[in-house]
Motif scaffolding. Structure first.
Motif, PDB file in Angstrom:
ATOM      1  N   THR A  65      -1.552 -21.790 -39.989  1.00 32.23           N
ATOM      2  CA  THR A  65      -2.339 -22.200 -41.001  1.00 32.23           C
ATOM      3  C   THR A  65      -2.248 -21.514 -42.108  1.00 32.23           C
ATOM      4  O   THR A  65      -2.156 -20.505 -42.167  1.00 32.23           O
ATOM      5  N   CYS A  66      -2.574 -22.398 -43.730  1.00 24.17           N
ATOM      6  CA  CYS A  66      -2.349 -21.534 -44.639  1.00 24.17           C
ATOM      7  C   CYS A  66      -3.882 -21.288 -44.790  1.00 24.17           C
ATOM      8  O   CYS A  66      -4.115 -20.328 -45.963  1.00 24.17           O
ATOM      9  N   THR A  67      -4.794 -21.562 -44.073  1.00 24.85           N
ATOM     10  CA  THR A  67      -6.257 -21.103 -44.265  1.00 24.85           C
ATOM     11  C   THR A  67      -6.535 -19.628 -43.998  1.00 24.85           C
ATOM     12  O   THR A  67      -6.123 -19.321 -42.728  1.00 24.85           O
ATOM     13  N   ASP A  68      -7.109 -18.967 -44.717  1.00 24.48           N
ATOM     14  CA  ASP A  68      -7.350 -17.472 -44.315  1.00 24.48           C
ATOM     15  C   ASP A  68      -8.702 -17.420 -43.602  1.00 24.48           C
ATOM     16  O   ASP A  68      -9.953 -17.466 -44.090  1.00 24.48           O
ATOM     17  N   TYR A  69      -8.459 -16.499 -42.418  1.00 27.17           N
ATOM     18  CA  TYR A  69      -9.652 -16.523 -41.384  1.00 27.17           C
ATOM     19  C   TYR A  69      -9.547 -15.043 -41.161  1.00 27.17           C
ATOM     20  O   TYR A  69     -10.080 -14.634 -40.191  1.00 27.17           O
ATOM     21  N   ILE A  74      -8.591 -12.601 -37.570  1.00 27.38           N
ATOM     22  CA  ILE A  74      -7.486 -13.585 -37.462  1.00 27.38           C
ATOM     23  C   ILE A  74      -6.409 -13.127 -38.320  1.00 27.38           C
ATOM     24  O   ILE A  74      -6.538 -13.231 -39.572  1.00 27.38           O
ATOM     25  N   PRO A  75      -5.210 -12.972 -37.910  1.00 28.13           N
ATOM     26  CA  PRO A  75      -4.184 -12.552 -38.786  1.00 28.13           C
ATOM     27  C   PRO A  75      -3.648 -13.795 -39.679  1.00 28.13           C
ATOM     28  O   PRO A  75      -3.972 -15.114 -39.282  1.00 28.13           O
ATOM     29  N   THR A  76      -3.655 -13.573 -40.781  1.00 30.89           N
ATOM     30  CA  THR A  76      -3.013 -14.689 -41.937  1.00 30.89           C
ATOM     31  C   THR A  76      -1.656 -14.915 -41.679  1.00 30.89           C
ATOM     32  O   THR A  76      -0.829 -14.131 -41.048  1.00 30.89           O
ATOM     33  N   GLN A  77      -1.194 -16.075 -42.008  1.00 35.56           N
ATOM     34  CA  GLN A  77       0.064 -16.626 -41.857  1.00 35.56           C
ATOM     35  C   GLN A  77       0.622 -16.745 -43.195  1.00 35.56           C
ATOM     36  O   GLN A  77      -0.157 -17.285 -44.315  1.00 35.56           O
ATOM     37  N   ASN A  78       1.877 -16.615 -43.353  1.00 37.58           N
ATOM     38  CA  ASN A  78       2.678 -16.731 -44.708  1.00 37.58           C
ATOM     39  C   ASN A  78       3.000 -18.346 -44.932  1.00 37.58           C
ATOM     40  O   ASN A  78       3.668 -18.701 -44.182  1.00 37.58           O
ATOM     41  N   ASP A  97      -6.070 -18.533 -27.615  1.00 34.78           N
ATOM     42  CA  ASP A  97      -7.065 -18.564 -28.657  1.00 34.78           C
ATOM     43  C   ASP A  97      -7.392 -20.061 -28.975  1.00 34.78           C
ATOM     44  O   ASP A  97      -6.412 -20.935 -28.649  1.00 34.78           O
ATOM     45  N   ILE A  98      -8.463 -20.169 -29.462  1.00 34.34           N
ATOM     46  CA  ILE A  98      -8.746 -21.615 -29.994  1.00 34.34           C
ATOM     47  C   ILE A  98      -8.596 -21.718 -31.547  1.00 34.34           C
ATOM     48  O   ILE A  98      -9.068 -20.820 -32.159  1.00 34.34           O
ATOM     49  N   ASP A  99      -8.281 -22.806 -31.865  1.00 31.16           N
ATOM     50  CA  ASP A  99      -8.138 -22.885 -33.556  1.00 31.16           C
ATOM     51  C   ASP A  99      -9.519 -22.695 -34.185  1.00 31.16           C
ATOM     52  O   ASP A  99     -10.326 -23.644 -33.807  1.00 31.16           O
ATOM     53  N   PRO A 100      -9.509 -21.973 -35.102  1.00 31.32           N
ATOM     54  CA  PRO A 100     -10.709 -21.758 -35.676  1.00 31.32           C
ATOM     55  C   PRO A 100     -11.377 -22.799 -36.584  1.00 31.32           C
ATOM     56  O   PRO A 100     -12.446 -22.926 -36.790  1.00 31.32           O
ATOM     57  N   ASP A 101     -10.356 -23.726 -36.991  1.00 30.66           N
ATOM     58  CA  ASP A 101     -10.736 -24.960 -37.866  1.00 30.66           C
ATOM     59  C   ASP A 101     -11.787 -26.008 -37.131  1.00 30.66           C
ATOM     60  O   ASP A 101     -12.564 -26.437 -37.931  1.00 30.66           O
ATOM     61  N   ILE A 102     -11.600 -25.919 -35.831  1.00 30.84           N
ATOM     62  CA  ILE A 102     -12.510 -26.831 -35.040  1.00 30.84           C
ATOM     63  C   ILE A 102     -13.700 -26.032 -34.429  1.00 30.84           C
ATOM     64  O   ILE A 102     -14.402 -26.847 -33.535  1.00 30.84           O
TER      65      ILE A 102
END
Length: 564
Positions: A65-69, A74-78, A97-102
């Motif tokens: 995801t492009c969202t910064d967690y 949680i590691p960021t993604q380019n 792991d579970i998607d943090p968005d949800i």
């Protein structure tokens, strides 16, 4: 009692989203996201009341995801290797792991998922999640793997293009070249993405130069198949490849959480030998576990069933056929050929008219009218004992015509963008906003899907296709009508699906062969249309006819009980 599977697919991130901003390319802050907690008791009961037995939660495992967690560890993604701002749920970054968005509480996201499983079970439904075995996100890294578990790629020899014990395929000495990929609109301020040595791309691209139409955001997993051997493809399964062990452990991890089934993404891109190994291992511990395979090559259907799959997508067969009938591109009679092609494995075929990959029925790209699919839904749900699936919002006529961002206006509900789905929002969270037509449509879906398990003839009965004897009548159009019978014990159904937009009066011939095959006596019976409650007296006679009046884009489901 045998249960016919009625699967309801939800895209978890958008299902419960009540933020109606819908800004094109919007961020999580702007457009919001649905949460696991949105599936409360009332919502789950509403889904169950539709006739649903299995709830497929799509996109629950953490993905790129492009969202910064990063504040939550949680590691960021380019963004240069992420599709869409929210990211594809099929570019997994951590299988454990579970998607943090949800999650409402990101730090408690696994506990929220475990509670979701418990709530779903409490409302009488089983839980299915995605298992994505063919590829992972470019920046895959597990931060939640159990103690003692080696991460994917951790022990790889990156100096080799292929090694049976490597988890990935590499291009030794080469940097990943993304010059053929159009830059993500969110990536203009992002750092350059460096990957050395380049890993091979998920859609079986075994060089360092993926292009725009490749799955460039993913990397291919290695199950012991050397795709670039000079003599052609070669297989190295002894000793068991590392990837086999790691991926089987992931399945067992989620099974231990209480998951009841896996929808296995692009299953045919993974060797069937792995599936035979993994399904056996899982079912030894969890005998009731079900595996649903996304397999598009009919020549491989039986191979994957033999390898442990309980059900396979019948996409290139029944889906494509019924869609063609709905869109006036194929005759209704062609449905017969499709079920006959897989009659020996008919109980393993999963029927559907929508899912996250396909265009919405009500979209301008499909039928532009949700009612046109009702005869197709009648056929898909009632023709056989095999499972049927609907996609959330289908029952309310979701159009899928939003221009969301990365997804664009393509007739699909986005899986890449932060968004809300209008039909779902109204249908579950603001029912007063539903139109009379939308309410009527949902009630028809509810009726059809409830019949799947309420009617023994559907759940476990024999099927007799009546089309072969009804193709020459002046009072029956095989291009537009499809008819069949179902029978269990003394319960009999006569099902008529009318794909014509006009109301028709037809005569349905019931041949002697049907009387013999189904064990029907000649007698006068009272038929009740389960959809309308309308009843009529009919004299059943060998090679006789039943007069049927049926509305356009609709059907009749006549039930009668044989006299003893």
């Amino acid at each position: 009692m045998r249960t016919k599977l009625v699967i309801y697919q939800v895209f978890t991130r958008t299902f419960g989203n009540k933020n109606l901003t819908k800004r094109e390319y919007g961020s999580l802050t702007e457009n919001g996201a649905g949460k696991m907690n949105d599936f409360d008791k009332d919502v789950l009961r509403h889904i169950h009341d539709l006739g649903v037995t299995h709830l497929w939660y799509t996109g629950v495992i953490r993905h790129a995801t492009c969202t910064d967690y990063s504040a939550f560890g949680i590691p960021t993604q380019n963004p240069r290797v992420v599709k869409g701002r929210a990211g594809s749920p099929y570019a997994i970054t951590d299988y454990y792991d579970i998607d943090p968005d949800i999650a409402v509480d990101v730090d408690a996201r696994m506990a929220e998922f475990e509670a979701l499983i418990a709530r779903t079970h409490a409302e009488g439904m089983k839980v299915i999640i995605d298992f994505v075995p063919n590829h992972v996100a470019r920046q895959y890294k597990s931060i939640t793997k159990p103690k003692g578990v080696e991460d994917l790629g951790e022990g790889d020899d990156t100096g080799k293009h292929f090694d049976p014990q490597n988890n990935f395929y590499y291009c030794p000495g080469e940097q990943l070249d993304l010059s053929g990929v159009v830059e993500n609109v969110y990536a203009h301020d992002a750092e350059a993405y460096h990957e050395y040595p380049a890993k091979c791309t998920g859609n079986d691209r075994f060089d360092s130069h993926p292009q725009q139409n490749d799955w460039y955001e993913t990397i291919k997993l290695n199950y012991g198949v050397d795709y670039c051997d000079a003599g052609g493809r070669s297989y190295h399964y002894h000793p068991i490849p590392s990837t086999w062990k790691k991926m089987t452990d992931i399945l067992l991890f989620w099974a231990a959480k209480g998951v009841d089934g896996f929808r296995c993404d692009m299953a045919e891109m993974v060797p069937h030998e792995f599936w035979a190994h993994a399904t056996q291992q899982v079912k030894e511990h969890y005998p009731a576990m079900i595996f649903i395979g996304e397999v598009y090559d009919p020549n491989q259907y039986r191979l994957y069933v033999a390898s442990g799959f309980d059900y396979l997508y019948d996409k290139v067969g029944m889906y494509d056929c019924v869609r063609g009938v709905i869109c006036d591109e194929r005759p209704a009679s062609s449905i017969t050929q499709e079920w006959q092609k897989v009659d020996d494995i008919r109980d393993h075929m999963l029927y559907f008219l929508e899912n996250h990959d396909e265009q919405r029925i009500a979209s301008d790209f499909f039928a532009a009218n949700p009612w046109k699919a009702i005869p197709g839904m009648i056929v898909s749900a009632l023709l056989q004992q095999n499972p049927v699936m609907v996609y959330a919002g289908q029952e309310f006529g979701e159009k899928g015509m939003d221009k969301e961002g990365f997804s664009g206006c393509d007739g699909r509900s986005t899986i890449f963008d932060y968004w809300s789905t209008e039909a779902i929002y109204k249908g579950f969270f603001n029912r007063k906003a539903l139109t009379t037509d939308e309410k009527k449509l949902s009630l028809v879906y509810q009726g059809i899907l409830r019949f799947c398990n309420r009617e023994k003839a559907v759940r476990e009965g024999l099927t007799f296709d009546l089309m072969y004897v009804n193709n020459q009548s002046h009072h029956f159009n095989p291009n537009k009508q499809y008819v069949f019978m179902r029978k269990a014990d003394n319960d009999v159904l006569l099902v008529v699906a009318n794909f014509d937009s006009a109301r028709v009066n037809i005569n349905v011939t019931i041949p002697s062969h049907a009387f013999d095959f189904l064990g029907l006596p000649e007698q006068t019976v009272e038929m009740t249309d389960l959809l309308s409650g309308y009843t009529k007296q009919v004299a059943l006679r060998r090679n006789g006819q039943v007069a049927v009046d049926v509305e356009g884009n609709y059907g009749r489901i006549y039930k009668f009980v044989l006299k003893k």
